[in-house]
Design an enzyme around this catalytic site. Structure first.
Site, PDB file in Angstrom:
ATOM      1  N   GLU A   1       5.635  11.411  29.912  1.00 28.56           N
ATOM      2  CA  GLU A   1       5.708  10.659  31.174  1.00 28.56           C
ATOM      3  C   GLU A   1       6.953   9.803  31.067  1.00 28.56           C
ATOM      4  OE1 GLU A   1       6.154   8.128  33.613  1.00 28.56           O
ATOM      5  OE2 GLU A   1       4.490   6.960  32.799  1.00 28.56           O
TER       6      GLU A   1
ATOM      7  N   VAL B   1      14.695   9.419  25.214  1.00 29.55           N
ATOM      8  CA  VAL B   1      13.804   9.411  24.053  1.00 29.55           C
ATOM      9  C   VAL B   1      12.826  10.582  24.143  1.00 29.55           C
ATOM     10  CG1 VAL B   1      12.098   8.079  22.750  1.00 29.55           C
ATOM     11  CG2 VAL B   1      14.042   6.918  23.801  1.00 29.55           C
ATOM     12  N   GLY B   2      12.414  10.929  25.357  1.00 33.53           N
ATOM     13  CA  GLY B   2      11.509  12.057  25.540  1.00 33.53           C
ATOM     14  C   GLY B   2      12.100  13.352  25.028  1.00 33.53           C
TER      15      GLY B   2
ATOM     16  N   CYS C   1       3.906   0.609  37.227  1.00 28.47           N
ATOM     17  CA  CYS C   1       3.811   1.999  36.796  1.00 28.47           C
ATOM     18  C   CYS C   1       3.997   2.878  38.026  1.00 28.47           C
ATOM     19  CB  CYS C   1       2.445   2.231  36.153  1.00 28.47           C
ATOM     20  SG  CYS C   1       2.286   3.765  35.292  1.00 28.47           S
TER      21      CYS C   1
ATOM     22  N   GLY D   1       7.866   6.809  28.271  1.00 29.64           N
ATOM     23  CA  GLY D   1       9.126   6.126  28.042  1.00 29.64           C
ATOM     24  C   GLY D   1      10.263   6.768  28.805  1.00 29.64           C
ATOM     25  N   SER D   2      11.455   6.713  28.250  1.00 28.20           N
ATOM     26  CA  SER D   2      12.651   7.175  28.948  1.00 28.20           C
ATOM     27  C   SER D   2      12.900   8.661  28.724  1.00 28.20           C
ATOM     28  CB  SER D   2      13.865   6.389  28.452  1.00 28.20           C
ATOM     29  OG  SER D   2      14.160   6.739  27.107  1.00 28.20           O
TER      30      SER D   2
END
Length: 592
Positions: free
Chosen positions: A294, A276-277, A328, A272-273
């Protein structure tokens, strides 16, 4: 020759037998998965046929719709923290049973899945298309092929990389055996993104289950509808091999659902972003559990002057436009040598102008819809910022016949020139069908531009000289590099996937990703037990002898001195210390 001839005959016979065995298909049962509620027969009921406009965000429901048409698909419950923890607890019980399963049983599970995927490609791709707006071709490339590659790799090599790995012992431990064992961690938690709903579920699930873990996956609120069906496939295949219930679970919901998952599992895999990571890292730090992140990318696509321009332009267009920005490790920054800049731009514009976006299951379109609401507005803001700073749009694709309610879900593929790094478009992850193309004059300049990014996921370098391309790629600070290709690293499932800088850390896929689902345990044991057992030398046994330190000095020199004669001399001293100590001990015992 008389000696070698029988060996050659035996080897040839063995090869023939192996070949004949390959012709015998494995006994893999078929599974039946109910798909009646996800098939679109065109007859929408009133409840499931209206155009969905309001925000998805509700406290107790995840609203689902088709991005390409905005048709309502229904809702999925948004799980509360207690419900998430309950599912993790059930998965933990199942894992204790599954940890004892054989690799034979695990391989059969993979074969059943593979057989189902191959026989139901269209169904899987249609469901992915309905939930995310991507085309059937893009779904096949990103969902089906990558997942099949991972299954095949696990079938052929998975057990090999999870078996104990023997290591060298060093000089001081020659009488020992040293090995690394790989044990299941327990319950893996995965929080995955919406861009590849099928593969993003199967990717962590396959590694976790094959390594003896259970897994609970929190799917994106933007792709929950398909995730619930894909779970049925997994659970049906697990039941077919006699696996315990609740080994694999899906959770749906919003931020609190993910937070509850992080607080309950033994490892977290997040896609994700960066924002948020960071939050997940903070939450995971409370329990000190491992995290794999990732977090997206802004991949550089470098084109040298000695390439086949039409070919590379086609690859560039595919890299940027695939899945309407749902790609991706997407190519988002294009650096082209000044000598071919004009011809390359012209070729890309020609390709992009031939691309039409539209509802992928309604007509023949090259590009689908954008999955998330309001993302088109973000893309347009990035383009506007670039235009305000001197950039120019030189080509755009078209949008086909779409419903009035779905207009905002499409963004035409766009080629932009005269860009530079002051523009947000060249710095922020766009996740959209935009090709900003910038020129460079030397390899050094291209490397400098590619590294001028907070992201470091991957890169692609194209040159008529493979050596030149490799040298450029080796100097770009990122986790993956494709030479004269784009995103090919992910199709090689023996390779780890992951990046550097704000693209995250840790790896999934490959040997590294498989072992990342394990407790890595170092083990040392006696090589010739019980004939030779470890004993503490007399000079350093308690009470330590007066010459204990001198003994240690000689021992270190005997083991590690660079000069062989110094080592032999020290070895003699070591033996002398031991002999003297043993003699002294014997005399003392006689006197006592």
């Amino acid at each position: 020759m008389a000696f070698w001839w029988p060996l050659l005959v035996i080897a040839f016979a063995f090869a023939i037998c192996r070949f004949l065995l390959m012709l015998i298909p494995p006994n893999v049962p078929s599974i039946d998965v109910d798909a009646s509620d996800v098939l679109d027969d065109g007859n929408h009921t009133k409840e499931h046929g209206f155009i969905y406009i309001p925000s998805r965000r509700q406290t107790d429901k995840v609203q689902c719709y088709e991005p390409a048409t905005m048709k309502y698909l229904g809702f999925i419950p948004a799980l509360k923290p207690d419900e998430v923890k309950e599912r993790v607890a059930e998965a933990r019980k199942a894992q204790k049973i599954w940890a004892k399963s054989s690799f034979k049983q695990r391989r059969q599970f993979l074969r059943i899945l593979l057989k189902y995927i191959i026989e139901h490609q269209e169904l899987i791709c249609k469901i992915s298309s309905r939930d995310t707006g991507k085309t059937m071709v893009d779904a096949s490339l990103g969902e089906i092929m990558t997942t099949c590659e991972k299954i095949i790799w696990l079938l052929s090599e998975g057990e090999k990389w999870l078996k104990p790995e023997y290591r060298s012992t060093g000089r001081s431990m020659l009488h020992k055996i040293a090995k690394v064992e790989f044990h299941p961690l327990g319950v893996i938690g995965a929080i995955v993104s919406w861009n590849y709903p099928f593969h993003n579920i199967f990717n962590p699930m396959l590694a976790a289950v094959f390594s003896g873990n259970s897994i609970v996956i929190k799917v994106s609120e933007h792709a929950s509808w398909s995730g619930c069906f894909y779970l049925r496939i997994i659970q049906t295949a697990l039941a077919a091999v006699g696996a315990p219930e609740n080994l694999v679970e899906i959770t749906t919901g919003f931020a609190e659902t993910g937070e509850a998952l992080v607080s309950s599992v033994d490892k977290v895999i997040f896609v994700g972003s960066p924002g948020v990571g960071r939050s997940i890292m903070r939450n995971a730090s409370d329990r000190l559990i491992p995290v794999t992140l990732e977090l997206g990318g802004k991949d550089a696509f470098i084109v040298c002057e000695d390439v086949d321009v039409p070919h590379v332009a086609q690859v560039a267009a595919r890299g940027a436009l695939q899945s309407s920005g749902q790609n991706c490790a997407g190519a988002e920054r294009f650096y082209v040598h000044k000598d071919i800049y004009s011809s390359f731009v012209a070729e890309v514009v020609k390709i992009v102008k031939s691309v039409t976006a539209g509802p992928p299951l309604v007509g023949k379109y090259d590009m689908g819809a954008i999955c998330m609401q309001e993302h088109s507005e973000k893309l347009q803001n990035l383009v506007n910022d670039a235009l305000d700073k001197g950039a120019e749009i030189v080509g755009r694709g078209s949008v086909g016949n779409i419903g009035e309610g779905a207009v905002d879900q499409y963004f035409p593929p766009t080629v932009i020139v005269n860009v530079n790094h002051t523009m947000k478009l060249m710095q922020e992850e766009a996740f959209g069908p935009i090709l900003p193309i910038m020129k460079f004059s030397s390899d050094e300049e291209a490397i400098k531009l590619a590294n001028d990014s907070k992201y470091g996921l991957g890169c692609a370098v194209f040159s008529g000289s493979q050596l030149r391309a490799r040298q450029i790629a080796s100097q770009i600070h990122c986790g993956m590099a494709a030479i004269n290709d784009f995103a090919s690293t992910y199709m090689c499932q023996s390779l780890p996937f992951g990046g550097a800088k704000e693209s995250g850390f840790g790896r999934f896929a490959g040997i590294e990703g498989l072992r990342a689902c394990c407790l890595v345990k170092s083990v040392v044991e006696d090589r010739w037990w019980p004939l030779i057992k470890t004993k503490i030398p007399k000079p350093i046994q308690y009470p330590v002898a007066e010459n204990g330190f001198e003994f240690q000095e000689s021992l270190v020199e005997a083991l590690y001195s660079l000069n062989i004669w110094d080592r032999l001399r020290a070895l003699v001293n070591v033996l002398k210390f031991i002999t003297e100590q043993n003699s002294s001990t014997s005399i003392k015992r006689r006197n006592d």
